[in-house]
Design an enzyme around this catalytic site. Structure first.
Site, PDB file in Angstrom:
ATOM      1  N   ASP A  50       0.832  -1.203   0.000  1.00 29.08           N
ATOM      2  CA  ASP A  50       0.000   0.000   0.000  1.00 29.08           C
ATOM      3  C   ASP A  50       0.870   1.259   0.000  1.00 29.08           C
ATOM      4  OD1 ASP A  50       0.865  -0.153   2.601  1.00 29.08           O
ATOM      5  OD2 ASP A  50      -1.125   0.008   3.523  1.00 29.08           O
ATOM      6  N   ASP A  89      -1.205  -6.132  -0.584  1.00 27.40           N
ATOM      7  CA  ASP A  89      -1.552  -5.523   0.704  1.00 27.40           C
ATOM      8  C   ASP A  89      -3.050  -5.280   0.801  1.00 27.40           C
ATOM      9  OD1 ASP A  89       0.353  -5.125   2.655  1.00 27.40           O
ATOM     10  OD2 ASP A  89       1.066  -3.220   1.832  1.00 27.40           O
ATOM     11  N   LYS A 118      -1.309  -9.424   2.653  1.00 31.27           N
ATOM     12  CA  LYS A 118      -0.618  -8.968   3.863  1.00 31.27           C
ATOM     13  C   LYS A 118      -1.507  -7.962   4.565  1.00 31.27           C
ATOM     14  CE  LYS A 118       3.048  -6.023   3.739  1.00 31.27           C
ATOM     15  NZ  LYS A 118       2.511  -4.873   4.506  1.00 31.27           N
ATOM     16  N   GLU A 120      -1.722  -5.457   8.428  1.00 34.67           N
ATOM     17  CA  GLU A 120      -0.962  -4.932   9.565  1.00 34.67           C
ATOM     18  C   GLU A 120      -1.679  -5.189  10.885  1.00 34.67           C
ATOM     19  OE1 GLU A 120      -0.116  -0.779   8.897  1.00 34.67           O
ATOM     20  OE2 GLU A 120       0.852  -1.173   6.953  1.00 34.67           O
ATOM     21  N   GLU A 187       8.764  -4.365  10.760  1.00 30.56           N
ATOM     22  CA  GLU A 187       9.225  -3.064  10.225  1.00 30.56           C
ATOM     23  C   GLU A 187       9.616  -2.146  11.381  1.00 30.56           C
ATOM     24  OE1 GLU A 187       6.654  -1.217   7.350  1.00 30.56           O
ATOM     25  OE2 GLU A 187       7.824   0.649   7.350  1.00 30.56           O
TER      26      GLU A 187
END
Ligand code: KIV
Length: 282
Positions: A50, A89, A118, A120, A187
């Site tokens: 993204d 994403d 993916k 978050e 990250e």
């Protein structure tokens, strides 16, 4: 399509360096040319991140892309028919509400050509993670400095620096692995914490600003090639100055056009004798 064996989420799941596996090389791509070029270079995983929002569409953060843009760009990269695993994403707010909505959105990313998604977040996102996995879609987690949480985090800051925050991150990582994620991106975390999480997890960690101990590394392609307008964070290694090459090449093109040197005779189509002879009669 390249000649390599197709990389699957199942194959990535067992790529632990502690078990002797080679580190995983992952990179972002947002369109067909870059999908084709990075696949030819031999990457294991291509992420349509993204970061599309900032890197390609010029927004300030990743909160400004939705499902339409992500689907559009996953489809573009998938037309490169990469052998690398293609991960798409899930954008902000596409998996935060109802798990059924998360599944529908993940399915759209898969139908656009990705083989995994993916998302978050840790334990708070387990309902979405579990629902997507139960629809047979592989999920990659993403912990630490999660850009979709920029406002909640108070900016882009290294995460897990204090012991309690590090403990929470480790618990989140374990929960994602136990739920069935096939890998997790770490990250912006201290290298010692990334090393601890990597040692504790049965699935690979893929680091970005998380030090060398992870099972793999990921970078944003435009950062690596010197094409981003954003200042490169310290974890970015520049492998090229493609931005400078593009500007210099286009400047030469402009100069040639203005000097009347482009196109040349060899770069022009020629008419038949009949056309040349008869043009005056038109
Ligand atoms: O969106 C993205 O490009 C990412 C990588 C930086 C891991 O999530």
């Amino acid at each position: 399509m390249s000649e390599r064996e197709v990389v699957t989420a199942t194959a990535i799941r067992v790529r632990k360096r502690a078990a002797g596996a080679e580190p995983i090389a992952m990179i972002t791509a947002y369109d067909e040319p870059f999908g084709r070029l990075v696949d030819a270079a031999g990457v294991d995983v291509i992420l349509v991140g993204d970061t599309l929002a900032e890197i390609v569409l010029g927004h300030e953060d990743t909160l400004h892309v939705g499902m339409e843009e992500m689907v559009h760009h996953v489809a573009a990269v998938s037309r490169a028919r990469p052998s690398a695993l293609l991960v798409g994403d899930l954008p902000w707010l596409s998996y935060h509400l109802e798990p059924t909505e998360a599944v529908r959105n993940a399915a759209r990313i898969v139908r656009a050509g990705a083989a995994a998604v993916k998302l978050e977040g840790g334990r708070r996102r387990l309902p979405a993670v579990e629902a997507i996995l139960s629809a047979e879609i592989p999920v990659m987690g993403h912990l630490g400095l999660t850009p979709q949480s920029i406002h909640a985090m108070g900016g882009y800051r290294v995460q897990g620096r204090q012991l309690e925050a590090a403990r929470e991150l480790l618990e989140d990582a374990k929960a994602l692995a136990a739920a069935g994620c096939f890998a997790v991106v770490l990250e912006g975390v201290p290298e010692v914490l990334a090393a601890k999480v990597t040692a504790e997890l049965p699935i690979p960690t893929i680091g970005i600003g998380a030090g060398p101990a992870c099972d793999g590394q990921v970078l944003v392609i435009h950062d690596l090639l010197g094409m981003s307008k954003r200042p490169a964070p310290k974890f970015v290694r520049r492998y090229g100055e493609v931005g400078e090459i593009v500007t210099a090449a286009v400047a030469r093109y402009c100069a040639d056009v203005r000097a009347g040197d482009f196109p040349s005779d060899a770069e022009s189509y020629h008419g038949s004798k009949e056309l040349v002879a008869g043009l005056g009669e038109l």
